[in-house]
Design an enzyme around this catalytic site. Structure first.
Site, PDB file in Angstrom:
ATOM      1  N   ASP A   1     -12.436   6.886   3.675  1.00 51.92           N
ATOM      2  CA  ASP A   1     -11.259   6.577   4.490  1.00 51.92           C
ATOM      3  C   ASP A   1     -10.867   5.096   4.377  1.00 51.92           C
ATOM      4  O   ASP A   1      -9.796   4.701   4.825  1.00 51.92           O
ATOM      5  CB  ASP A   1     -11.537   6.957   5.954  1.00 51.92           C
ATOM      6  CG  ASP A   1     -10.259   7.078   6.770  1.00 51.92           C
ATOM      7  OD1 ASP A   1      -9.166   7.051   6.165  1.00 51.92           O
ATOM      8  OD2 ASP A   1     -10.372   7.196   8.016  1.00 51.92           O
TER       9      ASP A   1
ATOM     10  N   ARG B   1      -7.922  -0.525   0.588  1.00 49.93           N
ATOM     11  CA  ARG B   1      -8.443  -1.683  -0.158  1.00 49.93           C
ATOM     12  C   ARG B   1      -8.768  -1.317  -1.600  1.00 49.93           C
ATOM     13  O   ARG B   1      -8.737  -2.157  -2.482  1.00 49.93           O
ATOM     14  CB  ARG B   1      -9.655  -2.253   0.587  1.00 49.93           C
ATOM     15  CG  ARG B   1     -10.783  -1.293   0.754  1.00 49.93           C
ATOM     16  CD  ARG B   1     -11.762  -1.731   1.840  1.00 49.93           C
ATOM     17  NE  ARG B   1     -11.288  -1.374   3.176  1.00 49.93           N
ATOM     18  CZ  ARG B   1     -11.933  -1.679   4.298  1.00 49.93           C
ATOM     19  NH1 ARG B   1     -13.063  -2.359   4.251  1.00 49.93           N
ATOM     20  NH2 ARG B   1     -11.436  -1.321   5.467  1.00 49.93           N
TER      21      ARG B   1
ATOM     22  N   ASP C   1      -2.775   9.856   4.236  1.00 49.32           N
ATOM     23  CA  ASP C   1      -4.184   9.478   4.322  1.00 49.32           C
ATOM     24  C   ASP C   1      -4.927  10.412   5.278  1.00 49.32           C
ATOM     25  O   ASP C   1      -4.875  10.243   6.492  1.00 49.32           O
ATOM     26  CB  ASP C   1      -4.294   8.017   4.812  1.00 49.32           C
ATOM     27  CG  ASP C   1      -5.748   7.565   4.914  1.00 49.32           C
ATOM     28  OD1 ASP C   1      -6.630   8.265   4.383  1.00 49.32           O
ATOM     29  OD2 ASP C   1      -5.984   6.497   5.529  1.00 49.32           O
TER      30      ASP C   1
ATOM     31  N   GLU D   1      -9.646   3.589   1.945  1.00 45.08           N
ATOM     32  CA  GLU D   1      -9.059   3.779   0.610  1.00 45.08           C
ATOM     33  C   GLU D   1      -8.001   2.731   0.278  1.00 45.08           C
ATOM     34  O   GLU D   1      -7.738   2.467  -0.892  1.00 45.08           O
ATOM     35  CB  GLU D   1      -8.438   5.186   0.503  1.00 45.08           C
ATOM     36  CG  GLU D   1      -7.019   5.342   1.050  1.00 45.08           C
ATOM     37  CD  GLU D   1      -6.872   5.067   2.540  1.00 45.08           C
ATOM     38  OE1 GLU D   1      -7.893   5.134   3.250  1.00 45.08           O
ATOM     39  OE2 GLU D   1      -5.753   4.769   2.976  1.00 45.08           O
TER      40      GLU D   1
ATOM     41  N   LYS E   1     -10.526  12.325   8.679  1.00 45.87           N
ATOM     42  CA  LYS E   1     -10.121  11.816   9.990  1.00 45.87           C
ATOM     43  C   LYS E   1     -10.093  12.946  11.020  1.00 45.87           C
ATOM     44  O   LYS E   1      -9.906  14.100  10.644  1.00 45.87           O
ATOM     45  CB  LYS E   1      -8.698  11.233   9.890  1.00 45.87           C
ATOM     46  CG  LYS E   1      -8.595   9.918   9.145  1.00 45.87           C
ATOM     47  CD  LYS E   1      -7.147   9.434   9.112  1.00 45.87           C
ATOM     48  CE  LYS E   1      -7.014   8.126   8.356  1.00 45.87           C
ATOM     49  NZ  LYS E   1      -7.696   6.988   9.002  1.00 45.87           N
TER      50      LYS E   1
ATOM     51  N   ASP F   1       1.286   5.859   5.953  1.00 48.68           N
ATOM     52  CA  ASP F   1       0.343   4.971   5.279  1.00 48.68           C
ATOM     53  C   ASP F   1       0.907   4.357   3.989  1.00 48.68           C
ATOM     54  O   ASP F   1       0.227   3.622   3.297  1.00 48.68           O
ATOM     55  CB  ASP F   1      -0.970   5.720   5.012  1.00 48.68           C
ATOM     56  CG  ASP F   1      -2.193   4.820   5.132  1.00 48.68           C
ATOM     57  OD1 ASP F   1      -2.074   3.730   5.715  1.00 48.68           O
ATOM     58  OD2 ASP F   1      -3.257   5.206   4.616  1.00 48.68           O
TER      59      ASP F   1
ATOM     60  N   LYS G   1       0.843  -1.196   0.000  1.00 49.13           N
ATOM     61  CA  LYS G   1       0.000   0.000   0.000  1.00 49.13           C
ATOM     62  C   LYS G   1       0.880   1.248   0.000  1.00 49.13           C
ATOM     63  O   LYS G   1       1.739   1.412   0.862  1.00 49.13           O
ATOM     64  CB  LYS G   1      -0.913  -0.014   1.238  1.00 49.13           C
ATOM     65  CG  LYS G   1      -1.758   1.249   1.433  1.00 49.13           C
ATOM     66  CD  LYS G   1      -2.733   1.116   2.615  1.00 49.13           C
ATOM     67  CE  LYS G   1      -3.449   2.426   2.925  1.00 49.13           C
ATOM     68  NZ  LYS G   1      -4.356   2.325   4.087  1.00 49.13           N
TER      69      LYS G   1
END
Ligand code: BES
Ligand code: MN
Ligand code: ZN
Length: 504
Positions: A350, A354, A273, A352, A280, A291, A268
């Site tokens: 959020d 996946r 993020d 994101e 968030k 992230d 990833k």
């Protein structure tokens, strides 16, 4: 740092510093006993007077001991003898490295092979000593105006062999440890960099530089246009809110015949993020620069493979983008078509990770992979479930899961398995698309993996959720480089087992 092996007996070694272990209950290790004898009981006197206890992580630096050739003797507390194992070695030895960096010795002899418990493998013990020393001397200073400047930097560590016959096994362990440490340092550097420097383009440039440095590597970078042509609708949906161009890194390591199916590692690569429109909370949001740790770890693992010239083929795929809110950003309720053709209702922007991973999983089929392993800081739920000790493991192939579980133990980079039962899949039902991108509060780590499993039906696949293990928070905030040790060890074993025959 250089690492070598050395022969001889502790009291006669001419070195700037000699490191010996002392147990809390059983007292002197074999080398400490020899030093004690040659110095007419100096160490036993220290202990009996209560000046050194042998407690774990305690240490004592002694100068000019009578009857000893070494300039300094450093005592390393080992705790209770029957409880001394790899984790204790790591803690004790890291502390010693930090003390040595602050003292005048630069070339030292470590008498620590003799502390290995019987059931441990000598190569792995040497690998751990090497990896630990590198880990402890790592220092992030890329964005500090004052660089690390040690007056007497530690430059050479010699491991004292118990017998000459250990030499090749120890040398192999050192080699593994150094390669793993290079991969770990790369992963830590990339992850520690802030989001305004470590952008998708920066990660892509790093991969391109690696391909220039190692002949065994080739790189291909897809940009937004390429992704549009291919139809990576899920990845592009995440990138919509960002001014930075998204990049899809394909870095190939060829260590054997190109006919051999590769292992594909997917990481990833969200360089920041914010959550997107489902933004968030502000507290600790800075930590979302981490992230992209999964992406950094697969690049680090490729580096270790190239260093070790492992005889197998590995491909690293890193989908990279930021996840930011914007007038153009994806909104909750938007529906997109993934590269696989399956449609996704994005109920929470959020979730994101996946979305970028599912397109990478589909894309991995281009390589006809033997095995696919994805690595991602995917869910806060995994931090709640497993904390910082184990990464989450979910897989559609129990043999693969079993090898990762045992390799995790061996490499001191453990993983713990969660179930991927069909029962959880229903949480992803959507009234408007083939699936939703979130499955509610319950079992968040499992439903995230369930989502990914729908794109991994055609191959053996494992997912590592490193949300709790990729970095430390608090005063020691910083990237850990996990799971580079696990992945590299897995690939070393895979190459050794001859599952992939050697290229003649
Ligand atoms: N990158 C985060 C996961 C994360 C959060 C890792 C905190 C480490 C610490 C991921 O993209 C995310 O936001 N996941 C959501 C999923 C949810 C919306 C279903 C989460 O875990 O809250
Ligand atoms: Mn997120
Ligand atoms: Zn994320």
């Amino acid at each position: 740092m250089d690492y070598t092996t050395t022969n001889g007996t502790a009291e006669k070694l001419r070195t700037q510093a000699l490191i010996v272990g002392i147990y809390e209950d059983e007292g002197l290790s074999p080398s400490a006993q020899r030093i004690d004898k040659a110095s007419e009981g100096y160490l036993s006197k220290l202990i009996s007077q209560g000046d050194f206890s042998g407690k774990i992580e305690r240490n004592l630096l002694l100068f000019a001991l009578p009857g000893i050739k070494a300039e300094r003797v450093m005592l390393m507390g080992c705790g209770e003898k029957n409880k001394f194992e790899s984790k204790k070695l790591r803690h004790g030895w890291s502390t010693i490295i930090k003390v040595l960096e602050e003292c005048g010795a630069t070339d030292v002899v470590a008498c620590l092979l003799e502390l290995k418990p019987k059931h441990e493998d000598i190569s792995q013990w040497a690998r751990l000593m090497t990896e630990t020393a590198e880990h402890a001397s790592y220092y992030y200073d890329q964005t500090k105006s004052k660089k690390k400047a040690l007056k007497y930097p530690l430059s050479q560590i010699n491991f004292l062999l118990e017998q000459r016959t250990q030499q090749s096994a120890v040398a192999r362990g050192i080699q593994w440890g150094q390669a793993i440490a290079k991969g770990v340092s790369l992963a830590r550097d990339l992850a520690n960099l802030p989001g305004n420097i470590c952008t998708p383009t920066y990660l892509a440039d790093t991969a391109s530089k690696m391909a220039k440095e190692y002949k065994s590597l080739t790189v291909k970078i897809l940009d937004r246009e390429d992704m549009e042509k291919l139809g990576m609708g899920a990845l592009l949906a995440v990138a919509r809110g960002s001014q930075q161009s998204p990049k899809f890194i394909c870095l190939e390591y060829k260590g054997t015949s190109s006919k051999q199916q590769p292992i594909v590692l997917i990481g990833k690569g969200i360089t920041f993020d914010s959550g997107g429109i489902s933004i968030k909370p502000a507290a600790s949001m800075d930590e979302m620069k981490y992230d992209m740790s999964g992406g950094a770890s697969v690049l680090g693992t490729i580096k270790a493979c190239a260093e070790l010239k492992l005889s197998l083929n590995v491909v690293a795929l890193v989908p990279c983008t930021e996840n930011l809110p914007d007038g153009n950003a994806t909104k909750p309720g938007d529906i997109v078509t993934s590269l696989s053709g399956q449609t996704i209702e994005i109920l929470n922007t959020d979730a994101e990770g996946r979305l970028i991973l599912c397109d990478a999983l589909t894309y991995s089929k281009h390589y006809h992979p033997k095995i696919v392993i994805d690595v991602a800081t995917l869910t806060g739920a995994c931090v709640i479930a497993l904390g910082a000790h184990a990464s989450g493991l979910l897989s559609n192939d129990q043999d693969l899961a079993n090898s990762l579980l045992s390799t995790g133990q061996m490499s001191n980079d453990p993983v713990w398995q969660l179930p991927l039962w069909e029962d959880y899949q229903q949480q992803l039902k959507s009234n408007f698309a083939d699936m939703a991108n979130v499955g509610g509060r319950e079992a968040g780590t499992i439903t995230a993996a369930c989502f990914l499993s729908r794109f991994a039906e055609d191959f053996s696949w494992a997912h590592l959720d490193i949300a709790g293990t990729a970095w430390n928070s608090g005063k020691d905030k910083g990237a850990t480089g996990r799971p580079v040790p696990l992945l590299t060890q897995y690939l070393i074993q895979y190459a050794q087992a001859g599952v992939v025959p050697k290229n003649k």
